[in-house]
Structure formats: C-alpha cells, structure tokens
Write a protein that holds these residues in place. Structure first.
Motif, PDB file in Angstrom:
ATOM      1  N   ILE A  20      55.403   3.852  33.736  1.00 15.06           N
ATOM      2  CA  ILE A  20      54.544   2.268  33.852  1.00 15.06           C
ATOM      3  C   ILE A  20      53.856   2.409  34.997  1.00 15.06           C
ATOM      4  CG2 ILE A  20      54.900   0.227  33.852  1.00 15.06           C
ATOM      5  CD1 ILE A  20      57.417   0.293  32.018  1.00 15.06           C
ATOM      6  N   GLU A  21      54.398   2.826  36.125  1.00 17.62           N
ATOM      7  CA  GLU A  21      53.677   2.724  37.349  1.00 17.62           C
ATOM      8  C   GLU A  21      52.587   3.512  37.518  1.00 17.62           C
ATOM      9  OE1 GLU A  21      52.656   1.077  41.113  1.00 17.62           O
ATOM     10  OE2 GLU A  21      53.645   0.345  39.438  1.00 17.62           O
ATOM     11  N   LEU A  22      52.963   4.858  36.753  1.00 21.40           N
ATOM     12  CA  LEU A  22      51.488   5.860  36.847  1.00 21.40           C
ATOM     13  C   LEU A  22      50.614   5.473  36.251  1.00 21.40           C
ATOM     14  CD1 LEU A  22      50.619   8.769  37.635  1.00 21.40           C
ATOM     15  CD2 LEU A  22      51.948   9.503  35.788  1.00 21.40           C
ATOM     16  N   GLN A  23      50.845   5.015  35.006  1.00 23.77           N
ATOM     17  CA  GLN A  23      49.743   4.310  33.906  1.00 23.77           C
ATOM     18  C   GLN A  23      49.306   3.239  34.798  1.00 23.77           C
ATOM     19  OE1 GLN A  23      48.653   6.383  31.862  1.00 23.77           O
ATOM     20  NE2 GLN A  23      50.009   6.614  30.056  1.00 23.77           N
ATOM     21  N   ARG A  24      49.693   2.351  35.260  1.00 23.55           N
ATOM     22  CA  ARG A  24      48.997   1.311  35.912  1.00 23.55           C
ATOM     23  C   ARG A  24      47.991   1.770  37.160  1.00 23.55           C
ATOM     24  NH1 ARG A  24      54.193  -2.700  36.386  1.00 23.55           N
ATOM     25  NH2 ARG A  24      53.853  -3.613  34.380  1.00 23.55           N
ATOM     26  N   ARG A  25      48.623   2.737  37.745  1.00 23.59           N
ATOM     27  CA  ARG A  25      47.774   3.229  39.050  1.00 23.59           C
ATOM     28  C   ARG A  25      46.673   3.994  38.631  1.00 23.59           C
ATOM     29  NH1 ARG A  25      50.844   4.169  44.425  1.00 23.59           N
ATOM     30  NH2 ARG A  25      52.289   2.534  44.121  1.00 23.59           N
ATOM     31  N   MET A  26      46.929   4.905  37.486  1.00 22.32           N
ATOM     32  CA  MET A  26      45.643   5.621  36.696  1.00 22.32           C
ATOM     33  C   MET A  26      44.685   4.651  36.212  1.00 22.32           C
ATOM     34  SD  MET A  26      46.117   8.737  37.407  1.00 22.32           S
ATOM     35  CE  MET A  26      44.503   9.141  36.488  1.00 22.32           C
ATOM     36  N   ALA A  27      45.075   3.404  35.509  1.00 25.72           N
ATOM     37  CA  ALA A  27      44.072   2.673  35.117  1.00 25.72           C
ATOM     38  C   ALA A  27      43.206   1.940  36.032  1.00 25.72           C
ATOM     39  CB  ALA A  27      44.662   1.347  34.273  1.00 25.72           C
ATOM     40  N   ASP A  28      44.005   1.803  37.512  1.00 28.56           N
ATOM     41  CA  ASP A  28      43.235   1.241  38.475  1.00 28.56           C
ATOM     42  C   ASP A  28      42.204   2.330  39.018  1.00 28.56           C
ATOM     43  OD1 ASP A  28      44.725  -1.102  38.214  1.00 28.56           O
ATOM     44  OD2 ASP A  28      45.936  -0.743  39.927  1.00 28.56           O
ATOM     45  N   ALA A  29      42.300   3.322  39.284  1.00 29.25           N
ATOM     46  CA  ALA A  29      41.856   4.444  39.779  1.00 29.25           C
ATOM     47  C   ALA A  29      40.569   4.671  38.938  1.00 29.25           C
ATOM     48  CB  ALA A  29      42.468   5.933  39.919  1.00 29.25           C
ATOM     49  N   ASN A  30      40.567   4.645  37.480  1.00 27.16           N
ATOM     50  CA  ASN A  30      39.644   4.958  36.673  1.00 27.16           C
ATOM     51  C   ASN A  30      38.935   3.819  36.347  1.00 27.16           C
ATOM     52  OD1 ASN A  30      40.502   7.402  35.809  1.00 27.16           O
ATOM     53  ND2 ASN A  30      42.010   6.658  34.272  1.00 27.16           N
ATOM     54  N   SER A  31      39.209   2.502  36.777  1.00 26.88           N
ATOM     55  CA  SER A  31      38.253   1.204  36.619  1.00 26.88           C
ATOM     56  C   SER A  31      36.923   1.449  37.317  1.00 26.88           C
ATOM     57  CB  SER A  31      38.954   0.057  36.971  1.00 26.88           C
ATOM     58  OG  SER A  31      39.066  -0.070  38.422  1.00 26.88           O
ATOM     59  N   ALA A  32      36.807   2.026  38.402  1.00 28.86           N
ATOM     60  CA  ALA A  32      35.606   2.447  38.964  1.00 28.86           C
ATOM     61  C   ALA A  32      34.808   3.621  38.783  1.00 28.86           C
ATOM     62  CB  ALA A  32      35.726   2.425  40.628  1.00 28.86           C
ATOM     63  N   LEU A  33      35.423   4.291  37.651  1.00 32.88           N
ATOM     64  CA  LEU A  33      34.807   5.794  37.380  1.00 32.88           C
ATOM     65  C   LEU A  33      33.915   5.359  35.818  1.00 32.88           C
ATOM     66  CD1 LEU A  33      37.511   7.999  38.210  1.00 32.88           C
ATOM     67  CD2 LEU A  33      35.284   7.647  39.618  1.00 32.88           C
ATOM     68  N   PRO A  34      32.876   6.226  35.742  1.00 36.62           N
ATOM     69  CA  PRO A  34      32.269   6.177  34.242  1.00 36.62           C
ATOM     70  C   PRO A  34      33.297   6.824  33.422  1.00 36.62           C
ATOM     71  CG  PRO A  34      31.266   7.549  35.964  1.00 36.62           C
ATOM     72  CD  PRO A  34      32.226   6.835  36.660  1.00 36.62           C
ATOM     73  N   THR A  35      33.192   6.452  32.082  1.00 34.37           N
ATOM     74  CA  THR A  35      33.935   6.896  31.195  1.00 34.37           C
ATOM     75  C   THR A  35      34.128   8.232  31.159  1.00 34.37           C
ATOM     76  OG1 THR A  35      33.470   4.985  29.853  1.00 34.37           O
ATOM     77  CG2 THR A  35      34.461   6.736  28.785  1.00 34.37           C
ATOM     78  N   THR A  36      33.280   9.146  31.303  1.00 37.82           N
ATOM     79  CA  THR A  36      33.188  10.698  31.332  1.00 37.82           C
ATOM     80  C   THR A  36      33.859  11.252  32.454  1.00 37.82           C
ATOM     81  OG1 THR A  36      30.910  10.694  32.416  1.00 37.82           O
ATOM     82  CG2 THR A  36      31.120  10.614  29.915  1.00 37.82           C
ATOM     83  N   ARG A  37      34.230  10.612  33.625  1.00 35.16           N
ATOM     84  CA  ARG A  37      34.727  10.903  34.904  1.00 35.16           C
ATOM     85  C   ARG A  37      36.316  10.640  34.855  1.00 35.16           C
ATOM     86  NH1 ARG A  37      33.391  14.516  37.959  1.00 35.16           N
ATOM     87  NH2 ARG A  37      34.084  13.409  39.672  1.00 35.16           N
ATOM     88  N   ARG A  38      36.812   9.692  33.999  1.00 37.83           N
ATOM     89  CA  ARG A  38      38.046   9.193  33.987  1.00 37.83           C
ATOM     90  C   ARG A  38      39.070  10.206  33.387  1.00 37.83           C
ATOM     91  NH1 ARG A  38      37.100   3.061  31.605  1.00 37.83           N
ATOM     92  NH2 ARG A  38      35.561   2.594  33.120  1.00 37.83           N
ATOM     93  N   ILE A  39      40.341  10.087  34.192  1.00 40.93           N
ATOM     94  CA  ILE A  39      41.452  11.071  33.739  1.00 40.93           C
ATOM     95  C   ILE A  39      42.484   9.964  33.157  1.00 40.93           C
ATOM     96  CG2 ILE A  39      43.641  12.136  34.421  1.00 40.93           C
ATOM     97  CD1 ILE A  39      41.755  12.988  36.846  1.00 40.93           C
TER      98      ILE A  39
END
Length: 99
Positions: A20-39
């Motif tokens: 759960i924590e990993l998914q939350r942190r990945m969502a936070d990290a991805n929020s500032a990235l364009p869709t094509t650069r998200r993990i």
C-alpha cells in the motif's frame, strides 16, 4: 524474473502495508510526470511456503504471487484469499474483493 521484484515478508500484514505504501509513493512520484514517463506497478501478494536455494527463491506460493501480479490492474494490489483472510479487519482501508 524480467522486470519484476520478489520480496519476502515475515508477516502478511507487513507485506500488504508495504505494498500500500509503495503504491501511494509511486502515485505521488508519478503525479508530476507526463503519462508516458510514469512507472505504474502491478502488485500480487500470496501466503505460502517458499524454497530458498542460494539466491533462488521458488515454490508454488511464489508462482501464485506472480500470477496474482499479472491479474492486478495498473496501480493496484491483488491479494490471494489466504492473504485477505490474514489481514482482514487488521488494516485500514479495508480490503475489497473484486470478482
């Protein structure tokens, strides 16, 4: 193993909490990235015995976790019934079972 990661936890609650924590942190990290650069991660969790030989870890339980991961939607965590039964009512938010 390709682009996957295998992690072992001593507790089902710890495994789900970490996921759960990993998914939350990945969502936070991805929020500032364009869709094509998200993990975007798909996580599968199972409870079962494992066999460790040198740096190899395997078992039917590992296979089930890998299959569960492939069923998880992007950004989701797919847990087996055995994990659900172990963590039910021990974690917030409550786990939901999808069909």
């Amino acid at each position: 193993m390709g682009d996957g990661v295998l992690m072992e936890f001593a507790s089902a609650v710890n495994a789900v909490t970490a996921a759960i924590e990993l998914q939350r942190r990945m969502a936070d990290a991805n929020s500032a990235l364009p869709t094509t650069r998200r993990i975007v991660l798909h996580i599968g969790i199972n409870l079962g015995d494992i066999v460790i030989e040198g740096s190899d870890v395997y078992s039917n339980g590992v296979n089930i976790a890998a299959r569960s991961e492939s069923l998880a939607k992007p950004g989701a965590i797919y847990v087996s019934r055995s994990i659900h039964d172990q963590v039910n009512r021990k974690l917030e938010p409550a786990l939901t079972i999808s069909g």
